[in-house]
Design an enzyme around this catalytic site. Sequence first.
Site, mmCIF file in Angstrom:
data_model
loop_
_atom_site.group_PDB
_atom_site.id
_atom_site.type_symbol
_atom_site.label_atom_id
_atom_site.label_comp_id
_atom_site.label_asym_id
_atom_site.label_seq_id
_atom_site.Cartn_x
_atom_site.Cartn_y
_atom_site.Cartn_z
ATOM 1 N N ASP A 1 -30.121 24.234 -4.454
ATOM 2 C CA ASP A 1 -29.242 24.372 -5.719
ATOM 3 C C ASP A 1 -30.201 24.799 -6.936
ATOM 4 O O ASP A 1 -31.566 24.648 -6.671
ATOM 5 C CB ASP A 1 -28.597 23.088 -6.230
ATOM 6 C CG ASP A 1 -27.654 23.348 -7.356
ATOM 7 O OD1 ASP A 1 -26.971 24.435 -7.319
ATOM 8 O OD2 ASP A 1 -27.409 22.329 -8.044
ATOM 9 N N ASP B 1 -27.251 18.563 -6.757
ATOM 10 C CA ASP B 1 -27.107 17.394 -7.582
ATOM 11 C C ASP B 1 -25.682 17.353 -8.016
ATOM 12 O O ASP B 1 -25.336 16.315 -8.397
ATOM 13 C CB ASP B 1 -28.150 17.380 -8.777
ATOM 14 C CG ASP B 1 -27.641 18.548 -9.664
ATOM 15 O OD1 ASP B 1 -27.070 19.308 -9.131
ATOM 16 O OD2 ASP B 1 -28.462 18.807 -10.726
ATOM 17 N N ASP C 1 -21.919 20.109 -4.494
ATOM 18 C CA ASP C 1 -22.961 20.348 -3.427
ATOM 19 C C ASP C 1 -22.465 19.435 -2.125
ATOM 20 O O ASP C 1 -23.108 19.408 -1.150
ATOM 21 C CB ASP C 1 -24.187 19.976 -4.048
ATOM 22 C CG ASP C 1 -24.701 20.905 -4.990
ATOM 23 O OD1 ASP C 1 -24.598 22.037 -4.867
ATOM 24 O OD2 ASP C 1 -25.455 20.512 -6.145
#
Length: 861
Positions: free
Chosen positions: A333, A602, A606
């Site tokens: 990410d 996070d 996700d």
Amino acid sequence: MTTTEQPGLRAHAATAETVAASLDTDPATGLSTPDADRRRERYGCNVLTAPRGPGVVRRLAAQIHSPLVYVLLAAGVVTAVFGGYVDAAVIAGVVVLNAVIGYVQESRAQRALDALTRLVRTETTVLRDGSPVRVSAEELVPGDVVEIAAGDRVPADGRVTEAHQLEVDESALTGESAPVAKHDEVLPAETAAADRVNMVHSGTLVTRGTARAVVTSTGAHTQLGDIQRLVATTATVATPLTRKLGVFSRQLSVGIVVVAAFAFALGLLRGTPVAEMFTAAVALAVGAIPEGLPAAVSIVLAIGVVRMSRRRSVVRHLPAVETLGSTTVICTDKTGTLTENRMTVVAVHAAGRTVDEWADPGPAVRECLVAGVLCNDASPAKGDPTEIALLTAAAGLDPARLRAERPRLDVVPFDSETRLMITAHRGAAYVKGAVEEVLARCSAELGEDGAERPLDTAEVHRAQAEFAAQGLRVLAFARFTPTGGPLAGQGEWTFLGLQAMQDPPRAEAARAIAACRDAGIAVKMITGDHAVTAGAIAGQVGLARPGEATVLTGRDLDELDDGALDEAAARADVFARVSPAQKLRLVRALQRRGQVVAMTGDGVNDAPALRRADIGVAMGRGGTDAARQAADMVLLDDDFVAIESAVEEGRGVFDNLRKFIAWTLPTNIGEGMVILVAVVLGAVLPIVPVQILWINMTTAVFLGLTMAFEPKEPGLMRRPPRPPARPLLTRNLVRRIGLVSALLVAAAFAGYHWELADGGSLAQARTVAVNVFVGVQIAYLFSCRSLDHSLIRARPGRNRMLGVGLGITVLLQALITYVPGMNRMFHTAPIGWDSWWPVLAAAAAAFVVVEADKLIRSRIG
């Protein structure tokens, strides 16, 4: 309570009035209490219900779900049937011990859905019977009208009907780092969920302004509920280690059963009594099964977990340690993982110049920073992230003192139509806003000397374009002298400058990515943020050359079938504006190409991909509960560098597991071959089942597990990742195992017959054979400290546990040899000192042969 399907409408593509009418509600007064109660009966409460995971019994039962354990249990039953109750009890004890160790070490609570549930359990303000009241968010129903303000968590999905400077932090849901400004205008029907700026979504956080919204979806029907369903329906995948151990166990089980059946049939044909042949077949099966392997693997992995905890990484699922060492692709990410998740001013453009540091600012830069402090509603610890960034940029000017010296007299709040904010102070008013809006009202700019001069609009546009190409967010600043009251007349505006900001990359991210690539691991960015921003960050952290990153958006992915997506997933560096479902699809695409995928993240968005990946890695400090609970590993310091360290640790763990397996299998094969040879020759068994279990369990624990403490070999991170298809045992390792197995068989028979020839009893001869097995294992353990290089060349580091394990093993062998109670239980007998010579000779020979084999192999390649 019954729950029915909620009203299906594309609220973002309809006017607020139309949405309210379709939900049979009034935006001005909301629902009546009786109406809300009826709807709650129909649609259910605004909660996400997490299904229960497997219970204790099922998780314990899973620990013995292995072909090897089934064969071992069958051997125990047969032993008990023929009166070998002590031996059967020992076998049962081994199975129970392995199950308990596996349960304690590998039990993994599925709490991701509980974390998602907690996100919507809050209080909110709702209009009921025409008046605002505070209620639990669980009580909301479609058609309710909610009021939200800065600091509130949005309680349900809703269509905005009124908005006053509303900005919402949706990073946990979409991955976008900057707060999103919301309004009540109609949007095109095809607008993606992440771009629906007239909608608010459950679980997101209001950072600025106030609003009213009509609730359109609650509970499982919200965007958060969609993610919950993805998490719930996403199957976890077996790790490379568990897959390889599964294949190995099945193959070994079939082989053991076939060989044991052959030995049993051969003995019967030779006229051996059935009971005696059952004992021989059980001995062969027990000998060939590596009973200690499941527990040993769990403990080796658990020790790896402890090592990683010292590096501020918490592993929630034991096989994840090894999986890290197998990783071929890291899908990371952006927000909070590669970046700091904190807006920061990185450049100021004033008086025709751009500067990236302003410890001693000139008059123009200073006045631009002053404007950012005074035209600002935030405090250093609370407020809009963009405004906090402006305060931080001017920290050297002492913002608190500036505000005290020049108190605010009046304000024109930021408005989404004018895109400006104005504050009045003694002697001047300051403006901040969109570049186009500020420039349109300016006729002059502040020069380097602090004096006004004609505005160079082209230069400002050039600087703006340069910042935009870097994915930076830009605000313009100006000042004017009010005429009359504080803001009665605005006069001529003077342009002060631009401040460009971004969520900056972590300082250590570029080095960590480079280290991963040196280790042969591809790194890809998957984010919900905008393509330009994602591409710019990719260039800064080394995912691609600046300006050359191959970026695909969520819309691009929607146009690709699975085959084309597989190619795109391998080719592209960056995936932007990606939804949770698309992240999940990308992970699956990479796995279809045979990649071992580690996914970092996070946010709530996700969680499904974290669960599906071969290993999910969540951020511990800045991440959401949903991400942490769906992941296999949590980085406590949100430090991407920890991933590099974890990969190194994982590779070390796998090396040590291979060393353990290469060490333990020759013993099992050798024990099985000793029994088989005895049956073929029609001889008395040199060792019996209970002695085999003693050898396997004691040496596995006190000798084999010292392999878990072996230091990592040099050059570990310069190797390419292991190909996922490579078997657990390579051809070279299989040959080595066969060589040591043959040595064990020869040495055991030699020691056994030596003792008989010297006048020893059958029990004494078997005792010598047992000690030969343990002696060779001790010698071979030292050779296994390096599988590919001789000990002289490898020079392995210090392993204190090796000495401890060696001492305990020698003591245990003395006990089983000389203590009467142990003699009765394990059918052994005390032996003389001269009977130890065959044991020492066999150990020395095994060490010399294996070291010579490694030396020869290294020279011939």
